[in-house]
Design a protein around this motif. Structure first.
Motif, short mmCIF file in Angstrom:
data_model
loop_
_atom_site.label_atom_id
_atom_site.label_comp_id
_atom_site.label_asym_id
_atom_site.label_seq_id
_atom_site.Cartn_x
_atom_site.Cartn_y
_atom_site.Cartn_z
N PRO A 63 6.44 1.49 -12.20
CA PRO A 63 5.28 2.48 -11.45
C PRO A 63 4.30 2.12 -10.56
O PRO A 63 3.12 2.84 -9.85
CB PRO A 63 4.52 2.34 -13.20
CG PRO A 63 5.54 2.05 -13.64
CD PRO A 63 6.89 1.73 -13.02
N ALA A 64 4.55 0.74 -10.51
CA ALA A 64 3.69 0.37 -8.97
C ALA A 64 3.44 0.27 -7.75
O ALA A 64 2.01 0.11 -7.13
CB ALA A 64 3.91 -1.75 -9.78
N THR A 65 4.54 1.24 -8.05
CA THR A 65 5.08 1.48 -6.38
C THR A 65 5.35 2.60 -6.82
O THR A 65 6.34 3.01 -6.68
CB THR A 65 6.22 1.09 -6.11
OG1 THR A 65 7.30 0.47 -6.43
CG2 THR A 65 5.91 -0.05 -5.36
N PRO A 66 4.72 3.69 -6.81
CA PRO A 66 4.57 5.49 -7.24
C PRO A 66 5.83 6.28 -6.58
O PRO A 66 5.77 6.12 -5.03
CB PRO A 66 4.16 6.04 -7.33
CG PRO A 66 2.77 4.90 -7.65
CD PRO A 66 3.47 3.37 -7.10
N GLY A 67 7.16 6.59 -7.00
CA GLY A 67 8.28 7.56 -5.87
C GLY A 67 9.29 6.46 -5.33
O GLY A 67 9.82 6.66 -4.74
#
Length: 621
Positions: A63-67
């Motif tokens: 989640p901290a780096t979406p995608g």
């Protein structure tokens, strides 16, 4: 049916949601879906695969780096040859923003990875014998051993072959992918020094001797916050794979699959006790295990800075990687320097560092050396990359190390600082000389980032650290740690390690006394009263009786402040009322710390304080 089988049957009548998901999942088909996902992009990935299934192949949605994904790469023994290191470094630079994390399982995590690139990365790694398989969720994780295994003079048994034999049983075998109730950590240590956290594993094989024969004593049920127990089993050198096979099948068959928080091997053992667990495992395996021999783990844990001569006359040289963060460029540079210096491998460590193996004696002149505060430093991912993190952690640990180096210089020896961003404990804080775990603390009706600080953990035994300071502000953590180190430096014997000093201190001084001394010293340091700091705590030890320790410390402080020994009660009363007796002139101006004089007077007044927490409360520490 044995007792464990009965307990397992009863507990597993209702299985958790992950077990229900695994029951309907073909992991072979899930792995084959990677090509489709790479072609159609992030949005095409099913929620089940993102949340769980792909983690079995080392692919973590973050989640901290979406995608984008984190890719965890299995490195058995933590050991890579020069070619493998170069390939890994180039992948980090090309696909992962040149960013590498070394983990506490001596493996690698790459971040910022696009799903479109993952099949190509896995293929490139596979071509040089590197896998990402089974590095997450309910699998046998990367197997660790001494990073100097087979090379160092204290490495009695070369465990490399047995480690790979164990790994070959499950790695890449879809019947084993996420077949366990929970993750399972393994270490195999053939050295007298515990450089691989062997007592912190679900299964630890550690060097032992019995009847003149070297092999391993088996320790079972370790996890964060709980040391593995001696299973009273001796396994001869060359027979670890056989024992592992029995245990692996036993755990898969009867492990608990209801509450995921209580499904590790430890909870099977807790359910019946180690003696019963052993007997039922013997019955399951149709085998009789030898009783344990003498465990050999004399050396203190952690990495050794600088160079170390190896059995073949070459050297291992430690390359410190503070908090385990490095670039692909730097890893490539280290690999090339290692090669040019005659070296043959790059070995990662559980302290998130690197050993260059087989280099010449001049290798150290080609790289920058660091202090012990940066060398023996562990920090897990923290808030930037982990959804469970409470504090940033890696930058906090590095900032603390910078401060300690500026305050103390390179003091020599070894002081292991292990930082966990949350109570899950991925930074193995319980085993550090100094352990730090992120938390939230309240100050003036506001919530701030904070830490709990522990002291006295050990890798060479099964001792976890004791609480030193609870609920310190994160910004103040380095001050408490510095005062603990100052206590050590002011009183240690020649060549006495931090671990040895605090273990000795704990024999005669209560942990509450040590905690109070550190907190008081921080207060005094901040207020320009360093001359009053408590040192040589052994002199205040009174059989760990707090009331007696309080009186002993009080007498010391009273004499330092007033220049005389405590006198009759009337003088104490005058001090408490704020009246300074004419005969009692202060040798030191203590006005910067409100109430200090009254508190010190109370410390030498019998029955005023029974425990240190009462004094700490009055001083606001």
């Amino acid at each position: 049916m044995g007792l464990l089988a009965e307990i397992s049957k009863e507990r597993n009548k209702k299985q958790n949601q992950i077990e229900e998901l695994k029951a309907k999942t073909s992991f072979k088909e899930a792995y084959e879906r990677l090509s489709y996902y790479a072609e159609h992009g992030y949005e095409s990935i099913s929620e089940d695969d993102k949340k769980f299934t792909l983690k079995s192949f080392g692919i973590f949605d973050r989640p901290a780096t979406p995608g984008l994904f984190m890719l965890r790469i299995r490195i058995p023994s933590g050991r890579l040859n020069i070619q493998q290191t170069g390939v890994l470094a180039k992948i980090a630079k090309k696909y992962a923003k040149n960013y590498i994390d070394i983990t506490t399982r001596a493996q690698i995590e790459l971040r910022y990875i696009r799903i479109e690139d993952i099949p190509n990365i896995i293929s490139t790694l596979s071509a040089v014998g590197i896998s990402t398989f089974q590095t997450g969720v309910d699998n046998f994780r990367n197997i660790v051993c001494d990073p100097l295994n087979g090379y160092a003079y204290d490495s009695y048994l070369d465990t490399s072959a047995e480690l790979l034999q164990i790994q070959n049983i499950f790695l890449g075998e879809f019947d084993w992918v996420s077949a366990l109730p929970r993750k399972f950590n393994i270490a195999i240590n053939g050295s007298s020094t515990n450089r691989c956290n062997v007592f912190g594993q679900d299964l630890g094989f550690t060097l032992a001797i019995k009847d003149g024969v070297y092999g391993y004593n088996v320790y079972l049920g370790g996890k964060v916050g709980a040391a593995a127990q001696n299973a009273d089993i001796f396994v001869k050198y060359g027979e670890a794979t056989k024992f592992f096979t029995h245990l692996a099948n036993f755990y898969r068959e009867f492990g608990f699959r209801d509450n995921r928080n209580k499904n590790r091997l430890k909870y099977m053992i807790d359910a019946v006790g180690m003696e019963k667990f052993r007997s039922e495992l013997e019955e399951f395996a149709n085998d009789k295990f030898e009783k344990s021999g003498k465990t050999i783990s004399l050396g203190d844990g952690g990495d050794n800075g600088g160079k170390m001569q190896l059995k073949d006359g070459s050297f291992a040289y430690l390359l410190a990687v503070p908090s385990g963060i490095m670039s692909g460029d730097k890893l490539f540079e280290y690999a090339q320097l290692c090669k040019k210096s005659g070296g043959h491998s790059i070995n990662f460590t559980v302290e998130q560092n690197i050993y260059a193996i087989g280099v010449d004696g001049d290798f150290g002149q080609k790289v920058q050396n660091t202090s012990i505060f940066h060398t023996n430093l562990i920090a897990c991912a923290g808030t930037e990359h982990c959804p469970f993190g409470v504090i940033p952690n890696k930058p906090d640990a590095i900032e603390c190390a910078d401060y300690l180096e500026s305050r103390f210089g390179n003091v020599g020896g070894k002081i292991r600082q292990y930082w966990s961003a949350c109570p899950k404990g991925c930074g193995i804080h319980g085993l550090g000389d100094i352990g730090v775990v992120g938390t939230k603390v309240a100050r003036n009706k506001e919530v701030h980032l904070g830490v709990d600080i522990y002291i006295g953990g050990s890798m060479k035994s099964q001792d976890e650290g004791k609480l030193l300071v609870k609920g310190a502000l994160l910004t103040e953590a380095k001050e408490y740690i510095a005062e603990a180190i100052e206590l050590y430096l002011s009183d240690k014997q020649d060549k006495e390690s931090f671990e040895e000093y605090f273990k000795k201190l704990s024999l005669g001084v209560s942990s509450q006394c040590v905690s109070f001394a550190v907190r008081l010293n921080v207060l005094l340091h901040k207020n320009g009263l360093s001359a009053l700091k408590l040192k040589k705590l052994e002199q205040y030890g009174c059989g760990k009786k707090e009331e007696a320790e309080i009186y002993a410390i009080g007498r010391h402080l009273y004499e330092a402040i007033f220049g005389s020994q405590p006198q009759e009660k009337s003088i104490f009363t005058a001090i408490i009322k704020g009246e300074r007796p004419k005969a009692q002139k202060q040798s030191i101006d203590i006005s910067a710390v409100a109430n200090l004089g009254a508190v010190v007077a109370n410390m030498v007044t019998p029955s005023t304080y029974q425990v240190f927490s009462e004094i700490a409360s009055e001083l606001g520490i």
